[in-house]
Design an enzyme around this catalytic site. Sequence first.
Site, mmCIF file in Angstrom:
data_model
loop_
_atom_site.group_PDB
_atom_site.id
_atom_site.type_symbol
_atom_site.label_atom_id
_atom_site.label_comp_id
_atom_site.label_asym_id
_atom_site.label_seq_id
_atom_site.Cartn_x
_atom_site.Cartn_y
_atom_site.Cartn_z
ATOM 1 N N THR A 132 -27.476 11.459 1.608
ATOM 2 C CA THR A 132 -28.274 10.263 1.310
ATOM 3 C C THR A 132 -27.700 9.009 1.955
ATOM 4 O O THR A 132 -26.486 8.929 2.202
ATOM 5 C CB THR A 132 -28.314 10.072 -0.227
ATOM 6 O OG1 THR A 132 -28.911 8.820 -0.523
ATOM 7 C CG2 THR A 132 -26.914 10.086 -0.832
ATOM 8 N N ASP A 133 -28.571 8.017 2.149
ATOM 9 C CA ASP A 133 -28.106 6.720 2.668
ATOM 10 C C ASP A 133 -27.288 5.951 1.630
ATOM 11 O O ASP A 133 -26.583 5.002 1.968
ATOM 12 C CB ASP A 133 -29.295 5.875 3.141
ATOM 13 C CG ASP A 133 -30.319 5.560 2.048
ATOM 14 O OD1 ASP A 133 -30.145 6.014 0.901
ATOM 15 O OD2 ASP A 133 -31.304 4.849 2.357
ATOM 16 N N GLU A 134 -27.385 6.379 0.348
ATOM 17 C CA GLU A 134 -26.717 5.608 -0.710
ATOM 18 C C GLU A 134 -25.196 5.641 -0.581
ATOM 19 O O GLU A 134 -24.512 4.816 -1.186
ATOM 20 C CB GLU A 134 -27.126 6.128 -2.099
ATOM 21 C CG GLU A 134 -28.612 6.006 -2.332
ATOM 22 C CD GLU A 134 -29.013 5.967 -3.795
ATOM 23 O OE1 GLU A 134 -28.139 5.839 -4.666
ATOM 24 O OE2 GLU A 134 -30.221 6.064 -4.063
ATOM 25 N N TYR A 158 -23.829 8.798 -8.874
ATOM 26 C CA TYR A 158 -24.576 9.701 -7.982
ATOM 27 C C TYR A 158 -24.091 9.554 -6.544
ATOM 28 O O TYR A 158 -23.717 10.538 -5.896
ATOM 29 C CB TYR A 158 -26.085 9.408 -8.063
ATOM 30 C CG TYR A 158 -26.860 9.979 -6.886
ATOM 31 C CD1 TYR A 158 -27.008 11.349 -6.737
ATOM 32 C CD2 TYR A 158 -27.414 9.146 -5.911
ATOM 33 C CE1 TYR A 158 -27.698 11.880 -5.635
ATOM 34 C CE2 TYR A 158 -28.096 9.657 -4.825
ATOM 35 C CZ TYR A 158 -28.240 11.025 -4.689
ATOM 36 O OH TYR A 158 -28.904 11.550 -3.613
ATOM 37 N N ALA A 160 -21.430 8.204 -5.360
ATOM 38 C CA ALA A 160 -20.012 8.557 -5.191
ATOM 39 C C ALA A 160 -19.852 10.069 -5.107
ATOM 40 O O ALA A 160 -19.052 10.584 -4.309
ATOM 41 C CB ALA A 160 -19.191 7.996 -6.352
ATOM 42 N N LYS A 162 -22.141 12.198 -4.031
ATOM 43 C CA LYS A 162 -22.674 12.639 -2.730
ATOM 44 C C LYS A 162 -21.674 12.292 -1.623
ATOM 45 O O LYS A 162 -21.462 13.071 -0.689
ATOM 46 C CB LYS A 162 -24.027 11.983 -2.445
ATOM 47 C CG LYS A 162 -25.171 12.478 -3.309
ATOM 48 C CD LYS A 162 -25.523 13.949 -3.099
ATOM 49 C CE LYS A 162 -26.132 14.234 -1.751
ATOM 50 N NZ LYS A 162 -26.584 15.661 -1.653
HETATM 51 P P1 NAD Z 1 -34.315 17.195 -6.827
HETATM 52 O O1 NAD Z 1 -33.539 16.665 -7.988
HETATM 53 O O2 NAD Z 1 -35.792 17.053 -6.822
HETATM 54 O O3 NAD Z 1 -34.003 18.750 -6.621
HETATM 55 C C1 NAD Z 1 -32.704 19.264 -6.701
HETATM 56 C C2 NAD Z 1 -32.824 20.779 -6.785
HETATM 57 O O4 NAD Z 1 -31.480 21.314 -6.822
HETATM 58 C C3 NAD Z 1 -33.539 21.291 -8.046
HETATM 59 O O5 NAD Z 1 -34.437 22.320 -7.712
HETATM 60 C C4 NAD Z 1 -32.399 21.800 -8.919
HETATM 61 O O6 NAD Z 1 -32.811 22.862 -9.777
HETATM 62 C C5 NAD Z 1 -31.408 22.284 -7.876
HETATM 63 N N1 NAD Z 1 -30.026 22.309 -8.362
HETATM 64 C C6 NAD Z 1 -29.383 21.347 -9.065
HETATM 65 N N2 NAD Z 1 -28.136 21.750 -9.337
HETATM 66 C C7 NAD Z 1 -27.959 22.955 -8.762
HETATM 67 C C8 NAD Z 1 -26.875 23.873 -8.681
HETATM 68 N N3 NAD Z 1 -25.690 23.600 -9.245
HETATM 69 N N4 NAD Z 1 -27.053 25.029 -7.994
HETATM 70 C C9 NAD Z 1 -28.264 25.328 -7.442
HETATM 71 N N5 NAD Z 1 -29.328 24.508 -7.508
HETATM 72 C C10 NAD Z 1 -29.171 23.324 -8.159
HETATM 73 O O7 NAD Z 1 -33.663 16.500 -5.546
HETATM 74 P P2 NAD Z 1 -34.360 16.052 -4.174
HETATM 75 O O8 NAD Z 1 -34.906 14.690 -4.344
HETATM 76 O O9 NAD Z 1 -35.223 17.153 -3.707
HETATM 77 O O10 NAD Z 1 -33.070 15.944 -3.237
HETATM 78 C C11 NAD Z 1 -32.603 17.066 -2.495
HETATM 79 C C12 NAD Z 1 -31.370 16.662 -1.729
HETATM 80 O O11 NAD Z 1 -31.692 15.581 -0.845
HETATM 81 C C13 NAD Z 1 -30.237 16.165 -2.611
HETATM 82 O O12 NAD Z 1 -29.021 16.616 -2.075
HETATM 83 C C14 NAD Z 1 -30.317 14.641 -2.508
HETATM 84 O O13 NAD Z 1 -29.068 14.050 -2.689
HETATM 85 C C15 NAD Z 1 -30.818 14.479 -1.089
HETATM 86 N N6 NAD Z 1 -31.615 13.268 -0.816
HETATM 87 C C16 NAD Z 1 -32.674 12.936 -1.614
HETATM 88 C C17 NAD Z 1 -33.451 11.827 -1.283
HETATM 89 C C18 NAD Z 1 -34.655 11.424 -2.099
HETATM 90 O O14 NAD Z 1 -35.235 10.359 -1.855
HETATM 91 N N7 NAD Z 1 -35.100 12.219 -3.066
HETATM 92 C C19 NAD Z 1 -33.132 11.054 -0.147
HETATM 93 C C20 NAD Z 1 -32.037 11.435 0.635
HETATM 94 C C21 NAD Z 1 -31.285 12.549 0.295
HETATM 95 O O1 DAU Z 2 -31.897 6.321 -0.897
HETATM 96 C C1 DAU Z 2 -31.996 7.696 -1.116
HETATM 97 C C2 DAU Z 2 -32.024 7.975 -2.600
HETATM 98 O O2 DAU Z 2 -33.324 7.601 -3.062
HETATM 99 C C3 DAU Z 2 -31.743 9.426 -2.936
HETATM 100 O O3 DAU Z 2 -30.438 9.749 -2.533
HETATM 101 C C4 DAU Z 2 -31.897 9.666 -4.449
HETATM 102 O O4 DAU Z 2 -31.720 11.040 -4.734
HETATM 103 C C5 DAU Z 2 -33.300 9.250 -4.845
HETATM 104 O O5 DAU Z 2 -33.470 9.395 -6.246
HETATM 105 C C6 DAU Z 2 -33.555 7.797 -4.435
HETATM 106 O O6 DAU Z 2 -32.724 6.901 -5.211
HETATM 107 P P1 DAU Z 2 -33.296 5.512 -5.771
HETATM 108 O O7 DAU Z 2 -32.467 5.093 -6.914
HETATM 109 O O8 DAU Z 2 -33.494 4.534 -4.677
HETATM 110 O O9 DAU Z 2 -34.777 6.026 -6.241
HETATM 111 P P2 DAU Z 2 -35.630 5.679 -7.549
HETATM 112 O O10 DAU Z 2 -37.007 6.206 -7.303
HETATM 113 O O11 DAU Z 2 -34.935 6.062 -8.804
HETATM 114 O O12 DAU Z 2 -35.708 4.094 -7.489
HETATM 115 C C7 DAU Z 2 -36.267 3.419 -6.379
HETATM 116 C C8 DAU Z 2 -36.121 1.934 -6.632
HETATM 117 O O13 DAU Z 2 -36.986 1.569 -7.709
HETATM 118 C C9 DAU Z 2 -34.732 1.522 -7.067
HETATM 119 O O14 DAU Z 2 -34.443 0.232 -6.536
HETATM 120 C C10 DAU Z 2 -34.820 1.454 -8.576
HETATM 121 C C11 DAU Z 2 -36.257 1.017 -8.812
HETATM 122 N N1 DAU Z 2 -36.904 1.516 -10.031
HETATM 123 C C12 DAU Z 2 -36.814 2.854 -10.319
HETATM 124 C C13 DAU Z 2 -37.402 3.363 -11.451
HETATM 125 C C14 DAU Z 2 -37.275 4.827 -11.792
HETATM 126 C C15 DAU Z 2 -37.618 0.648 -10.854
HETATM 127 O O15 DAU Z 2 -37.717 -0.562 -10.563
HETATM 128 N N2 DAU Z 2 -38.210 1.162 -11.967
HETATM 129 C C16 DAU Z 2 -38.108 2.474 -12.325
HETATM 130 O O16 DAU Z 2 -38.650 2.868 -13.387
#
Ligand code: NAD
Ligand code: DAU
Length: 352
Positions: A132-134, A158, A160, A162
Amino acid sequence: MIVVTGGAGFIGSNFVLDWCAGTDEPVVNLDKLTYAGNLANLAALEGDARHEFVRGDIGDFELVRTLLRTHRPRAVLNFAAESHVDRSIHGPGDFIQTNIVGTFQLLEAVREYWGMLEGEDKAAFRFLHVSTDEVYGSLEADDPAFRETDRYAPNSPYSASKAASDHLVRAYCHTYGLPVLTTNCSNNYGPYHFPEKLIPLCIHNALAGKPLPIYGDGRQVRDWLYVKDHCAAIRRVLEAGRVGEVYNVGGWNEKANLDVVHTLCAILDALRPRADGRSYREQIAFVTDRPGHDRRYAIDAGKLERELGWKPAETFETGIEKTVRWYLDHQDWVQGVTSGAYRDWTLRQYGA
Ligand code: NAD
Ligand code: DAU
């Protein structure tokens, strides 16, 4: 064949679906099925011999070892993680366990397997870590977008966790020569996004007549990428990425949260107007800010574009409209998730 971990989650399931739509190469999908894992995401692959689902933990060394020896994949792609920042603030333990310890155990099993490969198989093998970019921390308004060479400065449990996993992946390449690739992507959105995250939560709450919660002043900026563009980037990095390299993935779509929610409201006003004729915007509610809330993320994806020719296919405008339409057309999926019905099914199918 390839092994994907976390392939029942949001991005992983989109990746598996797109993979099977584009190739006949089989995929084994290892997922623990936490609350975020949902096999309904993969319903289209039911009975498809190219997709094998295995319920299990990436931290289970023996399970992963057996799986690798049995299937002999040419690549392992690690999507599995605890992914929700707010949950990591309330309870960091699971994040440390899966994102750090789990990745470590997975790397150990992969290192052992790769060590047993020979010749072409060994040379061609890849471990691709999805991150992730975080990990880069938070930007000021005028700062340039994150580049691969930026210093890590994670701010939440989270990010930290990653960051720690990224460091382990890097170390396994540097120390043991494991052929790794790492991608650091910005915020994804699209089908099968769990409705705890901003975009699906607001679509769901809008339709349910509930408040649309905006943390703080809503001026925090995220760089949004349609999930299928992220999946295409991962396929491209797997295909042609240079071993040991990190690739930032992003959509050049910086938006303030409040503007994202206004856009969602405008699309819903047009596609599914409220019965009283008023705008969904009236449901916006400003709530207490997230502790330690990062102000701005922005990704410079220039390296991926220059070296591997990847570019997102969707703009934010096209992607967000597709996404809203998908949620309107898949209310049964949303209902299954929000009612917890899929959890009941998982319990019946797999036990506790
Ligand atoms: P998600 O939470 O939707 O899915 C995570 C999946 O991993 C689930 O199916 C869960 O059951 C599985 N899982 C969790 N713990 C596990 C374990 N110990 N062993 C096996 N499976 C396990 O997450 P996502 O949003 O699909 O993100 C996927 C990956 O991409 C993550 O590594 C996340 O950090 C990264 N990522 C997410 C975003 C985003 O915007 N969602 C952006 C950049 C990177
Ligand atoms: O940047 C990549 C990350 O994006 C991934 O690594 C994470 O797995 C993914 O969950 C996401 O993290 P964010 O914290 O940015 O996503 P989230 O959708 O939780 O929140 C997006 C923005 O919106 C953030 O600034 C927090 C804000 N927010 C979120 C929720 C859930 C609100 O204002 N209200 C809300 O109820």
